[in-house]
Design an enzyme around this catalytic site. Structure first.
Site, short mmCIF file in Angstrom:
data_model
loop_
_atom_site.label_atom_id
_atom_site.label_comp_id
_atom_site.label_asym_id
_atom_site.label_seq_id
_atom_site.Cartn_x
_atom_site.Cartn_y
_atom_site.Cartn_z
N GLU A 495 0.83 -1.21 0.00
CA GLU A 495 0.00 0.00 0.00
C GLU A 495 0.86 1.25 0.00
O GLU A 495 0.50 2.27 -0.58
CB GLU A 495 -0.96 -0.01 1.20
N HIS A 498 1.72 2.27 -3.46
CA HIS A 498 0.71 3.15 -4.08
C HIS A 498 0.88 4.59 -3.58
O HIS A 498 0.78 5.54 -4.35
CB HIS A 498 -0.70 2.67 -3.73
N HIS A 501 3.69 6.22 -5.27
CA HIS A 501 3.32 6.52 -6.67
C HIS A 501 2.61 7.88 -6.73
O HIS A 501 2.77 8.64 -7.69
CB HIS A 501 2.41 5.38 -7.18
ZN ZN Z 1 -2.71 -2.50 -4.66
#
Ligand code: ZN
Length: 718
Positions: A495, A498, A501
């Site tokens: 997580e 993400h 990102h």
């Molecule tokens: Zn994911």
């Protein structure tokens, strides 16, 4: 390994307005430190409806102004204007989404039920605005002649494609019908989610005798005791109907009858023939999706959904899944044989005869893990403290990308357990805020996920990222560390991938920012991050025993490494069965046949040769990825697709000189983590890796035999 947790991305439709919204805090600009933060301390559920309605109305006015602009359409007055628009709607949608996923009270659910079709209709009014679309099309047609930057051209292409994809070119009754279907689907998705949440909340198994807990580790017992007390059953133990409660129980509980009970309750969610049964809802969703796809000019929903992905067609996605399916099933048969041998040995010592059933898989797998690899997961857990693992993800991001994390002060939170960190880059410049909401509570959806509250952009002044990571750890006793499993540690890194990102995004336009990428590319950065959990640099610093403070012993790490391919048959088949059924049901559905989800699931799995000891990770009536919205529908394969990339990308570090190789890390930042959707994902990957990905690394990672004709330079993941 991969996590399959939903990724929530804030509403992509963006419209703006400048009017004053006196009295409704949800519409106001975010004020306070760090470039403004969501006013969680002032949110009232009663404010959502008027705020959403006002934001939609002002957005539509602004869209109208863009559409009716008398000037010749160009990038600035059309595409950039769309990017600039809709800020109040984005703000209220962000907070609305946070309540949907983490604060879903009965009051809130009433608002959600009323607003879901209205929000769908609002989005359709934008994509079906003919004047607006003709302006976008004009800019699109002239994109090569207009002196646009590559990023601007990409944005023009994306807007045009999204509008066409959503039906901007439809006429007359078809247009109206698609809008009607979208509203109906929005209501059905809401019903599906609320039914599922209801079944997770309402079915609780209370254990009254300590002997019922035989086999359960201390941490699991304490969590169950705390959960019972919180529900008015002090002195008992509550096994909740959620994944985070079910999995440890099935792994450790010696009581086979209770394992079966917990298993049956969990896998019957949404399938109990009562008011919360999801079967009829699914049949209707499938019909409507098929009809919509036909109206939009596609043979099936799957073909429509795959068009804007990296895979492009259902056939290419199926090809990858089928290449992995057979070796995975073969591995399951080996795993079951190993488990049956353990069970038979117990029978020889006087235990009752056991033939491995689905509620036995996790339990006997654990015994095999101990016997074959001498690895006891319970020996690992004391070294995995939640807060230390949080420090580990920060340190890792510092080593790879130069990020620094400091607690943020004066930031309101939605719930007292949520904490916030200020994130700066290597030069000390702020890149954003990271919110961490770690614990389970009623009204919070199960699993773990990232949520983008605000997207990075700089075309209209610098806007920094705000993201959150959400999990469902069971809160322990006050003052005592929360211990997590190895799997939980992988999920945290995932997580956080993400989140990175989003935080590392460095683009001009918000629609292209961070995680706003193709669905089958978005899990690549997150799955890649999981690879850093087992590296010695992390374990020696952060995997510290909660009592002694000593780092995890080397021989235990070696055992973890040796066991890393263990149980990959189960993990792969449990997931892939769901991915195959998702794709097949969306290829099979038509507008005028009624699919019975139970029959379809049973027959499809039988035809695939599904081992009888395993069920789909999410059975049809609980498959929120594909039935609580369109987002992962005909898209559950994305995790495997992305993992093909992540396995291949990790080998770039291994080939170069280790997990913190500076050159590879820099290439990863420049091409994957910072680029958002400014570039085609296949090209983005090629620029990072120097070539296209192949499937061989994925097969190596899972310990499956590599396919015969495979070379590392093959053209695609599949
Ligand atoms: Zn994911």
């Amino acid at each position: 390994m991969w996590r399959d947790h939903l990724l929530l991305v804030a509403a992509a439709v963006a419209l703006a307005a400048t009017p004053v919204y006196a009295g409704n805090v949800l519409l106001e600009e975010w004020k306070g430190p760090y470039g403004g933060v969501p006013p969680f301390d002032k949110v009232k559920v009663a404010d959502f409806k008027p705020a959403l309605e006002a934001a939609m109305a002002s957005n539509l006015e602004e869209i109208d102004a863009i559409a009716k602009n008398p000037a010749v359409p160009d990038f600035e007055n059309t595409i950039a204007a769309l990017e600039r628009a809709g800020k109040p709607f984005e703000r209220v949608s962000a907070i609305y989404g946070i309540f949907r996923s983490t604060m879903s009270s009965d009051d809130f659910q009433k608002v959600e039920t009323e607003m879901a079709p209205k929000l769908a209709a609002f989005k359709d009014r934008i994509v079906q605005n003919k004047e607006l679309f003709s302006r976008i099309a004009a800019v699109y047609d002239a994109r090569e002649a207009g002196g646009l930057t590559p990023e601007q051209k990409r944005l023009v292409w994306l807007d045009y494609t999204n509008f066409v994809h959503a039906g901007a070119r439809l006429e007359g009754t078809s247009r109206q019908r698609v809008a009607d279907i979208n509203q109906k689907l929005a209501s059905l998705f809401t019903k599906f989610s609320q039914n599922l949440l209801g079944d997770e909340k309402d079915y609780v198994l209370y254990l009254e005798k300590e002997s019922d807990l035989a086999g359960l580790p201390v941490g699991v017992r304490e969590g169950a005791a705390a959960a019972a007390e919180a529900r008015g059953h002090k002195g008992q133990w509550a096994i909740l109907n959620t994944r985070s409660s079910m999995e440890p129980f099935l792994t450790y509980a010696d009581r086979r009858d209770l394992r079966e009970k917990v298993w049956r309750t969990y896998y019957a969610r949404g399938n109990n023939g009562d008011a919360k049964d999801n079967n009829a809802t699914i049949s209707e969703i499938l019909k409507l999706r098929a009809e919509r796809a036909n109206l939009l000019g596609y043979p099936t929903h799957a073909h429509w959904r795959l068009e804007d992905t990296m895979a492009k067609t259902p056939e290419r996605a199926m090809e990858l899944m089928e290449a992995v399916w057979k070796p995975a099933v073969a591995r399951v048969h080996e795993e079951v044989a190993d488990m049956q041998a353990v069970a038979d040995a117990e029978t020889a010592r006087g235990s009752a005869k056991v033939t491995i059933e689905p509620w036995d898989y996790r339990y006997y797998a654990e015994k095999v893990r101990k016997a074959k690899y001498d690895l006891d997961q319970n020996a690992v857990t004391p070294y995995l403290q939640l807060e230390k693992m949080r420090e580990a993800i920060f340190w890792n991001a510092g080593q790879l990308f130069g990020l620094q994390f400091k607690p943020a002060t004066g930031v309101p939170v939605v719930q007292p357990d949520v904490r916030v960190w200020d994130v700066t880059d290597a030069a000390g410049k702020r890149v954003g805020l990271w919110y961490f909401d770690p614990y389970a509570r009623p009204g919070k959806q199960s699993g773990a996920w990232m949520n983008a509250y605000r997207n990075q952009s700089r075309f209209d002044g610098v806007v920094t990222t705000i993201v959150s990571n959400n999990a469902n750890f069971v809160k322990g006793k006050p003052g005592e560390p929360v211990l997590i499993s190895w799997d939980d540690a992988l999920t945290m890194f995932h997580e956080f991938g993400h989140a990175l990102h989003g935080l590392l995004s460095s683009v001009n336009y918000p629609s292209l920012s961070g995680t706003n990428v193709a669905r089958d590319y978005v899990e690549f950065p997150s799955q890649l991050l999981e690879h850093w959990v087992p590296v010695p640099e992390i374990l020696n610093r952060f995997a510290l025993h909660y009592q002694t403070g000593k780092p995890i012993p080397k021989d235990l790490v070696e055992k973890i490494d040796r066991a890393s391919k263990f149980n990959q048959g189960f993990i792969t088949v449990e997931y892939l069965a769901g991915a195959l059924v998702d794709m097949k049901v969306h290829l099979a559905a038509t507008a005028d046949t009624t699919i019975d989800p139970q029959v379809f699931e049973r027959d499809t799995l039988a035809a695939l040769g599904m081992p009888k000891e395993i069920v789909m990770r999410h059975r049809m009536t609980q498959f929120a990825h594909i039935f609580s919205s369109d987002s992962y529908s005909a898209g559950y394969y994305s995790y495997l697709w992305s993992d093909t990339l992540s396995a291949d990308a990790w080998e770039a570090f291994e080939e170069a000189g280790g997990p913190y190789d500076k050159t590879v890390a820099k290439r990863l930042l420049d091409n994957v983590f910072s680029t958002g959707n400014t570039i085609d994902p296949a090209e983005d990957y090629r620029k990072f890796r120097g070539r296209d990905p192949g499937i061989a690394a994925l097969m190596r990672k899972r310990g499956f035999p590599a396919p015969v004709a495979q070379t590392s330079g093959s053209a695609s993941p599949g």
